[in-house]
Design an enzyme around this catalytic site. Structure first.
Site: not given
Ligand code: AMP
Length: 273
Positions: A117, A205
């Site tokens: 996702h 991402h």
């Molecule tokens: P997700 O797969 O969307 O859960 O993202 C993985 C991790 O990326 C999360 O635990 C966020 O805290 C971390 N993260 C760190 N910096 C960022 C940023 N600038 N934008 C989005 N996610 C971030």
């Protein structure tokens, strides 16, 4: 029931000491005066579920979820929720994760991510009663968006805020402006419910793999090799989904509830009529 009697009821609710005030039982006339020692006086209504102190405490067992530690304590009535764009898995991404696992085999236990996702909000804690109002507010804020395309760029390393987990994610190269507008709108919704906004400097991402602890430095040192592999895969398998058409957002609430929020498909049908 008279106002005075209602007040008496409230006054006695939760009061252990017996008194000779006029307190009606469930089917007893409010005019009946209860005597000292009457059982009905000592019988209290059970407190509603959410207010009971003796409810069973939830104990987190990290062994049940690969050693991951919760960012916030589990509490009954609180629902971990976030808004995201679901992404379909494809073979090239699996190949990339297998490559990373092999590359790190002597150093880190890298695990593949399930349910790919793109997050558009942080995981926020929602009280049960706010679920529907929040979903409705979000629907209102995002309904003007049309479907759009995102294109995948390079792999980057991300750490969660507590630095208890590190992620390898493929950053979104194209579609950033629309994603940012969506996030700004979602942030406005969340602020109406006193919930925290997304990152100040969002890096959209798709996390494809993760490991325990803060492994940012070690993973960043192998990023050039990982991105070289990604470029090879893009070249060898151009038919794989290196881009995605975003047609809707989902809101995950707790483990079970998922609601569709953005229906660009529907809007498109409206416009073409
Ligand atoms: P997700 O797969 O969307 O859960 O993202 C993985 C991790 O990326 C999360 O635990 C966020 O805290 C971390 N993260 C760190 N910096 C960022 C940023 N600038 N934008 C989005 N996610 C971030």
């Amino acid at each position: 029931m008279s106002g005075k009697n209602s007040l008496n009821l409230l006054k006695n609710y939760g009061n252990d000491s017996s008194s000779d005030e006029e307190v009606p039982g469930p089917r007893v006339s409010t005019k009946r005066c209860l005597k000292d020692g009457d059982n009905a006086l000592n019988k209290r209504l059970p407190l509603p579920e959410g207010f009971r102190k003796d409810r069973i405490e939830y104990r987190d067992d990290p062994e049940l979820h690969d050693g991951r530690i919760r960012s916030f304590a589990h509490e009954r009535g609180n629902w971990a929720s976030f808004v995201y764009i679901p992404i379909t898995e494809h073979v090239s991404l699996e190949r990339l994760v297998s490559y990373i696992k092999e590359l790190m085999v002597d150093n880190i236990d890298v695990k593949p991510m399930s349910d790919l996702h793109i997050s558009l909000t942080k995981t926020v804690v929602l009280r049960y009663i706010w679920i529907n109002p929040l979903v409705k507010t979000i629907q209102n804020y995002v309904k003007c968006f049309k479907k759009f395309v995102i294109v995948l760029g390079a792999v980057k390393v991300y750490c969660n805020e507590e630095r208890t987990r590190t992620f390898l994610g493929i950053e979104v190269k194209s579609g950033y402006d629309t994603l940012l507008k969506l996030v700004n709108n979602l942030d406005k919704c969340l602020s109406e419910f006193n919930l925290p906004p997304f990152y100040q400097d969002p890096s959209f991402h798709i996390s494809i793999a993760w490991c325990l602890g803060d492994q940012q430095n070690i993973l960043e040192s192998v990023l050039p090799q990982i991105n070289e592999k990604l470029d090879d895969l893009k070249e060898c398998y151009p038919e794989d989904q290196w881009y995605s058409v975003v047609e809707y957002l989902l809101c995950k609430i707790g483990k079970i509830q998922t609601k569709e929020l953005l229906c660009a498909r529907h809007r498109e049908t409206e416009q073409t009529r």
